[in-house]
Design an enzyme around this catalytic site. Structure first.
Site, PDB file in Angstrom:
ATOM      1  N   GLU A 276       5.535  -7.861 -11.662  1.00  0.00           N
ATOM      2  CA  GLU A 276       6.048  -7.068 -10.565  1.00  0.00           C
ATOM      3  C   GLU A 276       7.673  -7.196 -10.512  1.00  0.00           C
ATOM      4  OE1 GLU A 276       2.427  -6.808  -7.584  1.00  0.00           O
ATOM      5  OE2 GLU A 276       3.759  -8.657  -7.189  1.00  0.00           O
TER       6      GLU A 276
ATOM      7  N   ASN B 269      -3.235  -6.697  -2.649  1.00  0.00           N
ATOM      8  CA  ASN B 269      -2.612  -7.855  -2.019  1.00  0.00           C
ATOM      9  C   ASN B 269      -2.411  -7.719  -0.712  1.00  0.00           C
ATOM     10  OD1 ASN B 269      -1.195 -10.010  -1.056  1.00  0.00           O
ATOM     11  ND2 ASN B 269       0.469  -9.620  -2.726  1.00  0.00           N
TER      12      ASN B 269
ATOM     13  N   LYS C  26      -1.255  -9.301   1.737  1.00  0.00           N
ATOM     14  CA  LYS C  26       0.092 -10.253   2.217  1.00  0.00           C
ATOM     15  C   LYS C  26      -0.257 -10.641   3.678  1.00  0.00           C
ATOM     16  CE  LYS C  26       2.862  -7.734  -0.972  1.00  0.00           C
ATOM     17  NZ  LYS C  26       4.319  -7.208  -1.381  1.00  0.00           N
TER      18      LYS C  26
ATOM     19  N   GLY D 263       7.894  -3.072  -2.364  1.00  0.00           N
ATOM     20  CA  GLY D 263       7.956  -2.767  -0.632  1.00  0.00           C
ATOM     21  C   GLY D 263       9.011  -2.006  -0.612  1.00  0.00           C
TER      22      GLY D 263
ATOM     23  N   HIS E 221       3.607 -15.087  -6.956  1.00  0.00           N
ATOM     24  CA  HIS E 221       4.240 -13.895  -6.374  1.00  0.00           C
ATOM     25  C   HIS E 221       5.487 -14.031  -6.018  1.00  0.00           C
ATOM     26  CE1 HIS E 221       4.632 -10.506  -3.601  1.00  0.00           C
ATOM     27  NE2 HIS E 221       3.754  -9.966  -4.365  1.00  0.00           N
TER      28      HIS E 221
ATOM     29  N   GLU F  10       7.304 -12.996  -3.561  1.00  0.00           N
ATOM     30  CA  GLU F  10       7.419 -13.815  -2.247  1.00  0.00           C
ATOM     31  C   GLU F  10       7.472 -15.072  -2.036  1.00  0.00           C
ATOM     32  OE1 GLU F  10       4.889 -10.693  -0.477  1.00  0.00           O
ATOM     33  OE2 GLU F  10       6.367  -9.041  -1.137  1.00  0.00           O
TER      34      GLU F  10
ATOM     35  N   SER G  28       5.380  -0.862  -5.338  1.00  0.00           N
ATOM     36  CA  SER G  28       5.435   0.485  -5.022  1.00  0.00           C
ATOM     37  C   SER G  28       4.536   1.468  -5.632  1.00  0.00           C
ATOM     38  CB  SER G  28       6.535   1.168  -4.814  1.00  0.00           C
ATOM     39  OG  SER G  28       7.498   0.303  -4.055  1.00  0.00           O
TER      40      SER G  28
HETATM   41  P1  13P Z   1       3.981  -3.113  -2.706  1.00  0.00           P
HETATM   42  O1  13P Z   1       3.086  -2.307  -3.327  1.00  0.00           O
HETATM   43  O2  13P Z   1       4.012  -2.993  -1.224  1.00  0.00           O
HETATM   44  O3  13P Z   1       5.323  -2.663  -3.356  1.00  0.00           O
HETATM   45  O4  13P Z   1       3.806  -4.394  -3.228  1.00  0.00           O
HETATM   46  C1  13P Z   1       3.454  -4.976  -4.456  1.00  0.00           C
HETATM   47  C2  13P Z   1       3.351  -6.326  -4.496  1.00  0.00           C
HETATM   48  O5  13P Z   1       3.818  -7.272  -3.806  1.00  0.00           O
HETATM   49  C3  13P Z   1       1.773  -6.707  -4.581  1.00  0.00           C
HETATM   50  O6  13P Z   1       1.517  -7.963  -4.878  1.00  0.00           O
END
Ligand code: 13P
Length: 256
Positions: free
Chosen positions: A168, A9, A11, A174, A96, A98, A214
């Site tokens: 997740e 992803n 983002k 992150g 997601h 976010e 992560s």
């Molecule tokens: P990170 O791997 O940067 O923690 O992000 C995970 C994520 O949100 C994947 O959709």
């Protein structure tokens, strides 16, 4: 047996040049015909088409990070599932954290999107996960149940063949703070049991559940080695071939 899926992803990251360089590096490392695992990248919308072209003929497929549930029409700034399919995408990431917590998407909105994506024949990667406060309060499983129930409302057993779940935990996204393999396995086993209870043992056995939060080269094999973890949804580490490729290789090495 469930085939591993490693999904990146991206983002709201990268630019055209860096996105294409990354796509080409992945395509070179994942040649067509190598079907040990599935690999998918989800670039930002402006780069869907060039990335799709860059990975053509390889084992890398392309997905979108979001979609709008309405038919094409007067919805300024939105992107229809039809357009995403037209760009050659095979899947859409929905729910997601976010989008839930920054953009305010509810389970009801996510459910409409799930239905819209399935209606056009694309796969859904449905993300679920608890906040740190939920975990600390002992509410992880209740939150997951609620998100599964809301996101999958009205989805038939047959349609579940097009759905991948991604666990997740929001506190691990992150932050560099990964769920331990035991924490991940416990949540995944719970989600699989939810699928068994609300659908069938067959759906529970065949639905892939990815871990995200992560994931890095040094923890990928242990996380994906858990019995109910069927791959990874990778954010930050999917932006660099030297980090994403070892994660892909970890899944290839674990292939069951
Ligand atoms: P990170 O791997 O940067 O923690 O992000 C995970 C994520 O949100 C994947 O959709």
């Amino acid at each position: 047996m469930r085939r591993y899926l490693v999904a990146g992803n991206w983002k709201m990251n990268l630019k055209q040049e860096s996105a294409l360089a990354l796509a080409k590096a992945l395509a070179a490392a994942c040649p067509g015909g190598d079907t040990r695992i599935d690999v998918l990248v989800a670039p930002p919308f402006p780069y869907l088409l060039p990335v799709k072209q860059a990975v053509a003929g390889s084992n890398v497929t392309v997905g979108a990070q979001n979609a709008y549930f309405e038919q094409p029409g007067a919805f300024t700034g939105e992107t229809s599932v039809e357009m995403i399919a037209d760009c050659g995408c095979k899947a859409v990431i929905l729910g997601h954290s976010e989008r839930r917590h920054v953009l305010g998407e509810t389970d009801a909105v996510i459910n409409k999107k799930v239905k819209a994506v399935l209606a056009k024949g694309l796969d859904v990667i449905l993300c679920v996960g608890e906040l740190l406060a939920d975990r600390d309060a002992g509410n992880t499983e209740a939150v997951l149940d609620e998100q599964m129930k809301g996101g999958l409302a009205g989805i038939s057993e047959e349609q579940m063949a097009k759905i991948v779940i991604a666990y997740e935990p929001v506190w691990a996204i992150g932050t560099g703070r990964t769920a331990s393999p035991e924490q991940a396995e416990s949540a995944h086993a719970h989600l699989r049991n939810w699928l068994k209870t609300h659908y069938t043992a067959g759906v529970a056995d065949t639905t892939r559940i990815l871990y995200g939060g992560s994931v890095k080269p040094d923890n990928a094999a242990e996380l994906m080695g858990q019995p109910d973890v069927d791959g990874a949804l990778v954010g930050g580490a999917s932006l660099k071939p030297e980090q994403f490729l070892p994660i892909i290789q970890a899944a290839q090495g674990l292939t069951r």
